[in-house]
Design an enzyme around this catalytic site. Structure first.
Site, mmCIF file in Angstrom:
data_model
loop_
_atom_site.group_PDB
_atom_site.id
_atom_site.type_symbol
_atom_site.label_atom_id
_atom_site.label_comp_id
_atom_site.label_asym_id
_atom_site.label_seq_id
_atom_site.Cartn_x
_atom_site.Cartn_y
_atom_site.Cartn_z
ATOM 1 N N GLU B 149 0.825 -1.209 0.000
ATOM 2 C CA GLU B 149 0.000 0.000 0.000
ATOM 3 C C GLU B 149 0.858 1.258 0.000
ATOM 4 O OE1 GLU B 149 -3.727 0.256 0.021
ATOM 5 O OE2 GLU B 149 -2.734 2.010 -0.777
ATOM 6 N N VAL B 152 2.297 3.816 -3.252
ATOM 7 C CA VAL B 152 1.591 4.928 -3.911
ATOM 8 C C VAL B 152 0.872 5.724 -2.828
ATOM 9 C CG1 VAL B 152 -0.192 5.559 -5.586
ATOM 10 C CG2 VAL B 152 1.266 3.574 -6.024
ATOM 11 N N GLU B 209 15.501 16.207 -2.981
ATOM 12 C CA GLU B 209 16.883 15.832 -2.721
ATOM 13 C C GLU B 209 17.835 16.802 -3.422
ATOM 14 O OE1 GLU B 209 17.505 11.495 -3.136
ATOM 15 O OE2 GLU B 209 15.319 11.404 -3.171
ATOM 16 N N ASP B 220 9.736 9.513 -10.335
ATOM 17 C CA ASP B 220 9.016 8.965 -9.181
ATOM 18 C C ASP B 220 7.547 8.714 -9.542
ATOM 19 O OD1 ASP B 220 8.601 8.591 -6.145
ATOM 20 O OD2 ASP B 220 7.220 10.219 -6.613
ATOM 21 N N LYS B 224 5.124 5.142 -9.887
ATOM 22 C CA LYS B 224 3.805 4.933 -9.274
ATOM 23 C C LYS B 224 2.755 4.605 -10.329
ATOM 24 C CE LYS B 224 5.165 7.686 -5.337
ATOM 25 N NZ LYS B 224 5.376 9.061 -4.831
ATOM 26 N N GLY B 321 6.044 11.057 4.053
ATOM 27 C CA GLY B 321 6.187 11.342 5.482
ATOM 28 C C GLY B 321 6.461 10.065 6.246
#
Lengths: 338, 338
Positions: B149, B152, B209, B220, B224, B321
């Site tokens: 999970e 994404v 970054e 990225d 996804k 996060g």
């Protein structure tokens, strides 16, 4: 291929939507989900019962208004309870009318189905808001399941999102726009209509009933809040005990004044965990446009979950409609049978 | 009470967030979910492995920066593969670094875990974007499961929403803001910053970054999109074969000009079913403010599913996060073990 035999209670708007969806998505269900659905029986308080163990013809059902138009050879001698007990079916789909005071006759229908070892799927708020614990217990004892995704936000998976995904993250509060009719009226008022004009337009479009109080006084939302409290927080609250203020006292001036400050009046159903148990309410609240709930227009619905680990999660989607409610029934069917 | 023994790979930001979440929600997991989690082993490419079959002390782990700070009596003789095979654990949580070209070393870790009859949970896009079918097959053959999970939208249950709820309603198209860094930059540009200023601010806050290309050039997001295509539509696309345009050519003038027309530039990852298979892309798109995706501010994420029966369903929530990614791992743990 798994064959699923369905007994249906209620041959109204949602029932027709469901039959239509079974027709349209038949190949998809067979080929991609490995499921084939047969409706073996339908009962309706107005037309009696029709039954055929090999399945009723869906296309004829879809175009029929009542059962008199259907083949006279179908078995018609059962009342609803007899149909539930005796019809060859794996699941009973309960779509009779909603009564948020007693839940009847849907509660009786669900009980009989579960006692007969049949799964139950319903979009009827009455039995779920009032008797979910009892029905869940009956289901467990009889080795079957209850699906009720359609009771909140139709096919938008508000309940499964919370129960299957968010619960472990610590949900502490739920807020939502759970009634499309009132949100339509408030949106019309943002566009300049008076409350009365907006209500009339909602009635003309079929969103609101002749007696609109179920929607505009917040009874419908209170039923959904009770369901959320019970299913997500495990706490039963009677809908009639939920603090409830409708939208009928909101004026076009209130709505326009709020708009100037980038605020939107919304009828918000909410339930949250507190140190003294859960607190639930239904009332109009002004929300800033930064809140996704503030931007829900027209008859749309949305729900927001606050969780310890995730913060705020918002689901936006339809809250009503025959196709959209049929979607909820199908989600539950697939969950039970796949 | 079910006891779940966990082996962890990776002792970085997400790993610490996960340990912290286990500490904070310990009573909740025990009392409300009936689950008790023990971390029996952690391995990290920088610090080696520590192992104790009765569980490592979570509070000490949470405050430790490396394994040298931990009790010297813990068993430390295993490399990662030995830990996966030999540590007493029901599930391996894979949190090593992401490589969208090869998926390694995470693919090897996942394979070894599944072959050892251990469930795998990961928030690492590499193995899921590139080798989901193989891993799924290995899991099936060994009677265990894969949870992903967190690959994404972190703990926002974008994958489970689609797979467990929406699939039966006929999902035809997926669109999303799946990268918080680029959305933060575009939001800053709406507030008047230049692209370079916004990027620097994103770097200062730790969103981007030092080499920001993984985010701003859409790699990225492409990873996804590949995962969504594979898990929701069953169609494998290599991330590098997805049409991809980043945001680095968008100017503050473009963004401001759009705003005048109530439009917002967003980096949209999308995949849809067509007659010729699925079509996937990552590119900046202007969306009108009526679209819920247009109103996602800052580092927020959102995903939109179009389905035959439901129309448009939008999920808004965090996309990154440490706490939020830990939430995804916990959702998967509960799904597997409850």
């Amino acid at each position: 291929m798994k064959l699923v035999k369905i007994g249906m209670i209620g041959f109204g708007n949602v029932g027709h939507g469901f039959i239509q969806a079974l027709i349209e998505k038949k190949a998809f269900f067979r080929n991609e989900l490995g499921l084939e659905f047969l409706i073996t029986s339908i009962t309706d308080i107005r037309y009696g019962t029709i039954y055929h163990p090999d399945g009723l013809p869906l296309k004829k059902l879809a175009s029929a208004h009542d059962f008199y138009e259907m083949d006279p050879s179908y078995f018609r001698d059962w009342n609803t309870i007899q149909m539930i007990r005796n019809a060859e079916s794996d699941v009973i789909i309960e779509l009779s009318f909603t009564d948020l005071k007693t839940g009847e006759p849907a509660v009786l229908h669900c009980q009989e189905a579960l006692l007969s070892g049949k799964h139950v799927i319903t979009s009827n708020k009455g039995p779920i808001a009032l008797h979910y614990s009892m029905l869940k217990g009956l289901a467990r004892d009889n080795g079957v399941k209850i699906g009720c995704e359609g009771t909140v936000m139709s096919g938008s998976p508000a309940l499964r999102l919370a129960i299957d995904s968010l619960l472990p993250t610590g949900v502490t509060e739920i807020k939502g726009i759970l009634n499309g009719t009132t949100n339509f009226i408030l949106t019309e008022m943002e566009n300049g209509s008076s409350y009365d004009e907006a209500l009339k337009e909602a009635q003309r479009l079929g969103y609101a009933e002749a007696d609109p109080s179920g929607d505009v006084e917040g009874f419908d939302t209170a039923g959904k809040v009770a369901i959320l409290s019970h299913l997500v927080f495990g706490t039963f609250i009677k809908p009639e005990n939920i603090e409830r203020i409708g939208i009928s006292d909101i004026t076009v001036e209130d709505v326009q004044e709020a708009l100037k400050n980038k605020m939107h009046w919304k009828l918000i159903g909410s339930v949250k965990k507190t140190e003294n148990g859960v607190e639930a309410s239904v009332k109009p609240i002004m929300l800033h446009e930064d809140n996704p709930l503030a931007n829900i227009k027209g008859a749309g619905n949305a729900i927001q979950y606050r969780s310890d680990l995730l913060g705020e999660i918002t689901l936006i989607g339809p809250g009503a409609g025959r196709k959209e409610t049929a979607a909820a029934l199908i989600e539950d069917l697939v969950h039970i049978f796949q």
